[in-house]
Design a protein around this motif. Structure first.
Motif, PDB file in Angstrom:
ATOM      1  N   GLY A  50      15.396   0.534   7.971  1.00 55.26           N
ATOM      2  CA  GLY A  50      14.498  -0.599   8.129  1.00 55.26           C
ATOM      3  C   GLY A  50      13.087  -0.179   8.487  1.00 55.26           C
ATOM      4  N   GLN A  51      12.956   0.898   9.250  1.00 55.37           N
ATOM      5  CA  GLN A  51      11.625   1.392   9.609  1.00 55.37           C
ATOM      6  C   GLN A  51      10.856   1.906   8.405  1.00 55.37           C
ATOM      7  OE1 GLN A  51       9.923   1.403  12.746  1.00 55.37           O
ATOM      8  NE2 GLN A  51      11.516  -0.151  12.960  1.00 55.37           N
ATOM      9  N   LEU A  52      11.560   2.230   7.337  1.00 53.27           N
ATOM     10  CA  LEU A  52      10.921   2.762   6.137  1.00 53.27           C
ATOM     11  C   LEU A  52      10.449   1.663   5.196  1.00 53.27           C
ATOM     12  CD1 LEU A  52      13.466   5.617   5.227  1.00 53.27           C
ATOM     13  CD2 LEU A  52      11.860   5.476   7.133  1.00 53.27           C
ATOM     14  N   ASN A  53      10.649   0.415   5.572  1.00 56.84           N
ATOM     15  CA  ASN A  53      10.376  -0.706   4.680  1.00 56.84           C
ATOM     16  C   ASN A  53       9.053  -1.382   5.044  1.00 56.84           C
ATOM     17  OD1 ASN A  53      11.052  -2.433   2.531  1.00 56.84           O
ATOM     18  ND2 ASN A  53      11.818  -3.977   3.940  1.00 56.84           N
ATOM     19  N   GLU A  76      16.389  -8.834  11.731  1.00 57.92           N
ATOM     20  CA  GLU A  76      17.521  -7.989  11.372  1.00 57.92           C
ATOM     21  C   GLU A  76      17.187  -6.499  11.434  1.00 57.92           C
ATOM     22  OE1 GLU A  76      18.457  -9.367   7.500  1.00 57.92           O
ATOM     23  OE2 GLU A  76      19.102 -11.351   8.176  1.00 57.92           O
ATOM     24  N   GLY A  77      15.958  -6.159  11.814  1.00 59.77           N
ATOM     25  CA  GLY A  77      15.566  -4.753  11.888  1.00 59.77           C
ATOM     26  C   GLY A  77      15.328  -4.126  10.537  1.00 59.77           C
ATOM     27  N   LYS A  78      14.934  -4.913   9.556  1.00 65.21           N
ATOM     28  CA  LYS A  78      14.769  -4.412   8.198  1.00 65.21           C
ATOM     29  C   LYS A  78      13.299  -4.244   7.799  1.00 65.21           C
ATOM     30  CE  LYS A  78      19.128  -6.303   6.443  1.00 65.21           C
ATOM     31  NZ  LYS A  78      19.753  -7.221   5.453  1.00 65.21           N
ATOM     32  N   VAL A  79      12.409  -4.287   8.768  1.00 69.69           N
ATOM     33  CA  VAL A  79      10.974  -4.170   8.484  1.00 69.69           C
ATOM     34  C   VAL A  79      10.345  -3.193   9.467  1.00 69.69           C
ATOM     35  CG1 VAL A  79       8.775  -5.404   8.366  1.00 69.69           C
ATOM     36  CG2 VAL A  79      10.874  -6.540   7.601  1.00 69.69           C
ATOM     37  N   GLY A  80       9.607  -2.209   8.939  1.00 70.44           N
ATOM     38  CA  GLY A  80       8.902  -1.265   9.802  1.00 70.44           C
ATOM     39  C   GLY A  80       7.446  -1.619   9.995  1.00 70.44           C
ATOM     40  N   GLY A  81       6.899  -2.356   9.031  1.00 68.75           N
ATOM     41  CA  GLY A  81       5.507  -2.766   9.106  1.00 68.75           C
ATOM     42  C   GLY A  81       5.233  -3.854   8.101  1.00 68.75           C
ATOM     43  N   LEU A  82       4.090  -4.459   8.201  1.00 66.38           N
ATOM     44  CA  LEU A  82       3.658  -5.501   7.278  1.00 66.38           C
ATOM     45  C   LEU A  82       2.216  -5.235   6.858  1.00 66.38           C
ATOM     46  CD1 LEU A  82       4.955  -8.754   9.040  1.00 66.38           C
ATOM     47  CD2 LEU A  82       5.883  -7.748   6.951  1.00 66.38           C
ATOM     48  N   PHE A  83       1.865  -5.670   5.644  1.00 64.39           N
ATOM     49  CA  PHE A  83       0.463  -5.606   5.261  1.00 64.39           C
ATOM     50  C   PHE A  83       0.050  -6.915   4.607  1.00 64.39           C
ATOM     51  CE2 PHE A  83       2.501  -4.405   1.363  1.00 64.39           C
ATOM     52  CZ  PHE A  83       1.632  -4.719   0.332  1.00 64.39           C
ATOM     53  N   ASN A  84      -1.253  -7.079   4.534  1.00 59.54           N
ATOM     54  CA  ASN A  84      -1.873  -8.306   4.018  1.00 59.54           C
ATOM     55  C   ASN A  84      -1.618  -9.512   4.917  1.00 59.54           C
ATOM     56  OD1 ASN A  84      -3.016  -6.946   1.941  1.00 59.54           O
ATOM     57  ND2 ASN A  84      -1.777  -7.832   0.319  1.00 59.54           N
ATOM     58  N   MET A 320       6.454   0.696   0.076  1.00 55.39           N
ATOM     59  CA  MET A 320       5.656  -0.524   0.023  1.00 55.39           C
ATOM     60  C   MET A 320       6.223  -1.486  -1.012  1.00 55.39           C
ATOM     61  SD  MET A 320       1.577  -1.046  -0.824  1.00 55.39           S
ATOM     62  CE  MET A 320       0.932  -0.162   0.582  1.00 55.39           C
ATOM     63  N   VAL A 321       6.780  -2.586  -0.529  1.00 50.84           N
ATOM     64  CA  VAL A 321       7.152  -3.775  -1.299  1.00 50.84           C
ATOM     65  C   VAL A 321       8.445  -3.674  -2.111  1.00 50.84           C
ATOM     66  CG1 VAL A 321       6.392  -5.377  -3.123  1.00 50.84           C
ATOM     67  CG2 VAL A 321       4.787  -4.608  -1.402  1.00 50.84           C
ATOM     68  N   LEU A 326      15.304   0.321   1.248  1.00 44.14           N
ATOM     69  CA  LEU A 326      16.098  -0.590   2.070  1.00 44.14           C
ATOM     70  C   LEU A 326      17.456  -0.861   1.431  1.00 44.14           C
ATOM     71  CD1 LEU A 326      15.889  -2.461   4.635  1.00 44.14           C
ATOM     72  CD2 LEU A 326      15.290  -4.290   3.032  1.00 44.14           C
ATOM     73  N   ASN A 327      17.470  -1.058   0.119  1.00 44.47           N
ATOM     74  CA  ASN A 327      18.693  -1.480  -0.559  1.00 44.47           C
ATOM     75  C   ASN A 327      19.530  -0.341  -1.117  1.00 44.47           C
ATOM     76  OD1 ASN A 327      18.013  -4.199  -0.125  1.00 44.47           O
ATOM     77  ND2 ASN A 327      16.800  -4.284  -2.008  1.00 44.47           N
ATOM     78  N   GLN A 328      18.946   0.845  -1.288  1.00 46.61           N
ATOM     79  CA  GLN A 328      19.658   1.902  -1.999  1.00 46.61           C
ATOM     80  C   GLN A 328      19.961   3.139  -1.166  1.00 46.61           C
ATOM     81  OE1 GLN A 328      20.766   1.421  -5.097  1.00 46.61           O
ATOM     82  NE2 GLN A 328      19.774  -0.588  -5.238  1.00 46.61           N
ATOM     83  N   THR A 329      19.347   3.276   0.005  1.00 47.92           N
ATOM     84  CA  THR A 329      19.480   4.541   0.738  1.00 47.92           C
ATOM     85  C   THR A 329      20.916   4.814   1.179  1.00 47.92           C
ATOM     86  OG1 THR A 329      17.192   4.486   1.488  1.00 47.92           O
ATOM     87  CG2 THR A 329      18.708   5.830   2.759  1.00 47.92           C
TER      88      THR A 329
END
Length: 765
Positions: A50-53, A76-84, A320-321, A326-329
């Motif tokens: 999640g940190q990689l997303n 859910e812990g699936k986001v490491g950062g956001l942009f825009n 990024m995006v 997230l889905n394949q690792t």
């Protein structure tokens, strides 16, 4: 607010109880290791991934109350950062979810494309590079960081340091032009400006150098296209600005869209691990560009699982995006395509970045609403932007001394962008407040007050083709197309011109004619604008042509037929006032081109530091059969790299070197006298070039190795000095060894890459 559970209290105690943030600022690993070890021991594989997303903020921009997708993924812990996402209030809301409503309370990192300023907008990077003043470049990044961090943003996707010799490529506007040395100096200055000397301070931000690598060499100048070149060219000409940013301590790197050696950069282990980490020692994290992982499928590298594994194995840390990691690792680990140790390494780098920024000690440090009210788009910041914009303007021609203009009489202002406030800033000005920008007509009126009359007419549209114009303005910076016929627009302009004392014609491009996905096969002034200029010249009035552009344009006709040419690129939010400052002589122009202006598109790619062929055209010749030249035009450009005039006249004399022969690590001292033979004080960029006459591999005809911008009063002579060491002579040979070789060197100093004084010397080992 939900009650913070016991595991978060334990983690918070562990994380805060180690070294002070100031102590560990800008240092990778070391003092963060134990804190990160403690946190990662508690993380599941899913939380690490999640940190990689890095998704786009999306609907958070409408307020958290209406957001479902992104917010639930954060929880859910699936986001490491956001942009825009921007504004301190919105970022605080999102950060609160991450810190107070997730199992481990890991803060998010918030990024944005702060490319040439935040609210206060500076010249586009290509224009900024024409100031040739690293203190000003650094200052622009420092102010951009101060404003962006006041609005919650801790990470910028800048500087863009791609060397480009092809003005058809739209993103040439985002870089520093064609030269390796100048580009490297700017790259380092931008990183210093953004990051300062303490990343834990609330007014510094993490930089991200892009696009790694070689993006500016896309075939045919077409965005996202294939890149193919030798390693020796990569190392000598295209890699150095990225490495300069790394050496300056840049915190992150963005992968490019193009392929390198037949492999998309996002999946190139040679680029991301061997060169970037092993050879250059980069210890930050690597993020993809927008959907870069999934785009490898269309490149032909494999399906979603294959490209996700390829990216992680290559050394990509953040996606990024695309959601591919997230889905394949997990599946990639199960199939043995990657290891959990690789996930750990990527996760650790993301966490290190957040520690360096001080986010674990204060997740809300960039969310001070009072700062946002008082530190953004201030009058002092706008004055700095105006000053820098004026210094970026390049005077190309001033026949009969039409400029500077008098602040009296009747001045005709003509052109489709002359009264267009939204297009002053240029491309990639995503946070700009265009309603507060200064248009050209407003700038001229501000300058003359009641002393002169400004009479305006549109004259023509940006381009005659309405469909093309709609594609240009697709991002919402309207060109305000006039539905009257071109003949009617021109007739109105000629009437205004004839009743005026002087004509200022604004020609060139709209701001979104360049930038991402804005490549052009024809880089000449549009035919309707040229027709307008022809007819304006026939009025007999003095005509000043002011060119707006995001690329070097092919302006052979304009250079031959118009008496006065001023290239202003896109000068930012204060463009109108800055342009007026130069036109009326309140500022003496001192900008110098950072990219060559070609005769026509057939010369592209064209750049000053080319190699000689085995059949070079003899100096002074226009054409000679069986030599390297064209039948229809000269080899020379319209305006060379480093070119730019002034209202002063600068004469160069007395080029001297400390010795005609040196040995080993001795230093060569070069000096030249520069005289301002005019009456007005002016700034001159004195440029030093070197040619390595004989090498084990072919060497360029000249290479920029130093420059100094000096203020010289009218009638004054200043001696400008440079020092050259063997380090300045180094290059990568055919074995990719970074060496210098003994032999003859030509030393050149002058006002641009073409007009130089020269001498030679011999350097022995």
């Amino acid at each position: 607010m939900r009650k913070i559970d016991s595991i978060y209290v334990i983690i918070l105690a562990v994380l805060v109880g180690c070294s002070s943030p100031k102590e560990s600022s800008n240092r990778s690993g070391s003092s963060y290791d134990s804190r990160i070890d403690s946190l990662m021991a508690l993380m599941t594989l899913e939380e690490k991934v999640g940190q990689l997303n890095l998704p786009a903020a999306g609907d958070i921009n409408t307020g958290l109350a209406k957001s479902t997708g992104i917010v639930s993924r954060i929880k859910e812990g699936k986001v490491g950062g956001l942009f825009n996402i921007r504004t301190a209030e919105k970022i605080r809301q999102a950060q609160k979810v991450a810190v107070e409503e997730t199992r481990l309370g890991i803060p998010l990192i918030f990024g944005m494309d702060v490319i040439h300023g935040y609210k206060t907008l500076f010249p586009i990077p290509l224009g900024m590079s024409c100031v040739w003043d690293m203190d000003l470049v650094e200052k622009s990044a420092r102010l951009a960081a101060s404003e962006a961090t006041a609005d919650g943003i801790a990470w910028t996707f800048s500087p863009m340091v791609d060397v480009s010799r092809d003005p058809r490529w739209g993103r040439i506007s985002e870089g520093s032009g064609e030269d390796t040395y100048l580009g490297s100096q700017i790259a380092a200055a931008m990183v210093r400006g953004y990051q300062g000397d303490d990343l834990t301070a609330n007014n510094t931000m993490m930089a991200c150098v892009k696009h790694y690598a070689l993006y500016g060499a896309a075939e045919a100048g077409r965005d996202y296209n294939t890149v193919d070149m030798s390693h020796i060219r990569m190392y000598n000409e295209y890699f150095p600005p990225y490495k300069a940013a790394v050496d300056a301590g840049v915190g992150s790197v963005m992968a490019s869209f193009n392929e390198v050696d037949g492999v998309p950069a996002t999946g190139s282990k040679w680029l991301m691990t061997e060169v970037l980490r092993n050879q250059w020692g980069f210890d930050g994290f690597v993020v993809t560009d927008y959907t870069g992982i999934n785009e490898m499928i269309d490149h032909g590298i494999g399906d979603t699982l294959a490209v996700a594994a390829r990216a992680l194995d290559a050394g990509i840390d953040m996606d990024m995006v695309s959601d591919a990691l997230l889905n394949q690792t997990k599946k990639a680990i199960e199939k043995g395509l990657v290891t959990e140790a690789q996930v750990d390494a990527a996760c650790r780098r993301i966490l290190e970045a957040k520690f360096k920024l001080g986010l674990f000690d204060d997740p809300y440090k960039y969310c001070d609403l009072e700062r946002a009210k008082t530190e953004i788009f201030t009058e002092s910041n706008r004055q700095v932007a105006r000053d820098i914009a004026a210094e970026s303007i390049v005077l190309l021609k001033n026949e009969k001394g039409v400029l500077p203009l008098k602040k009296s009489g009747k001045i005709a202002l003509i052109g489709p962008m002359a009264n267009n406030i939204e297009n002053m800033a240029g491309t990639w000005s995503v946070a700009g407040d265009f309603e507060k920008s200064i248009s050209i007509i407003e700038g001229l009126k501000n300058a003359v007050g009641e002393n002169a009359s400004i009479q305006y007419a549109r004259g023509c549209n940006v381009v005659p083709d309405a469909d093309l114009e709609s594609r240009i303005s697709i991002f919402g910076k309207p060109t305000n197309r006039d539905e009257r016929s071109e003949e009617a627009l021109l007739a109105e302009a000629l009437k205004v011109a004839k009743s005026s004392d002087v004509v200022v014609a604004i020609i060139g491009e709209a701001s979104e004619s360049t930038g991402e996905s804005s490549s052009m096969s024809n880089i000449e002034i549009p035919e309707n604008q040229r027709k307008m200029m022809e007819d304006l010249m026939k009025t007999g009035k003095p005509v000043v042509a002011v060119i707006l552009s995001g690329r070097p344009l092919a302006i052979r006709w304009e250079a031959e037929n118009l008496p006065t040419l001023v290239n202003v690129f896109f000068a930012g939010s204060e463009a109108g006032d800055a342009i007026a400052d130069v036109l009326f002589g309140d500022v003496n122009p001192s900008g110098k081109l950072s990219a060559t202006f070609p005769q026509n598109v057939g010369q592209v790619p064209i750049y000053y530091n080319h190699k000689n062929t085995g059949r070079p055209l003899p100096e002074g010749k226009w054409f000679q059969k069986f030599r390297s030249n064209y039948l229809d035009i000269p080899n020379e450009p319209v305006y060379p790299f480093g070119y730019g005039l002034s209202y002063s006249s600068f004469d160069y004399s007395n080029l001297t070197i400390s010795s005609p022969k040196l040995t080993g690590d001795q230093t060569l001292k070069v000096s030249v006298d520069v005289t301002n033979s005019g009456d007005v004080a002016g700034k001159e960029v004195v440029q030093l070039y070197i040619r390595d006459v004989v090498g084990s591999v072919t060497r360029p005809v000249k290479e920029l190795k130093g420059f100094e911008k000096v203020l010289i009063n009218g009638g004054e002579t200043k001696t400008v000095s440079f020092e050259i060491t063997p380090e300045d002579l180094k290059f990568y040979n055919s074995d990719l060894e970074f060496v210098w070789e003994p032999g003859e060197f030509e030393i050149m100093v002058g006002t641009n890459s073409r007009d130089v004084l020269s001498t030679s010397m011999h350097w022995n080992k």
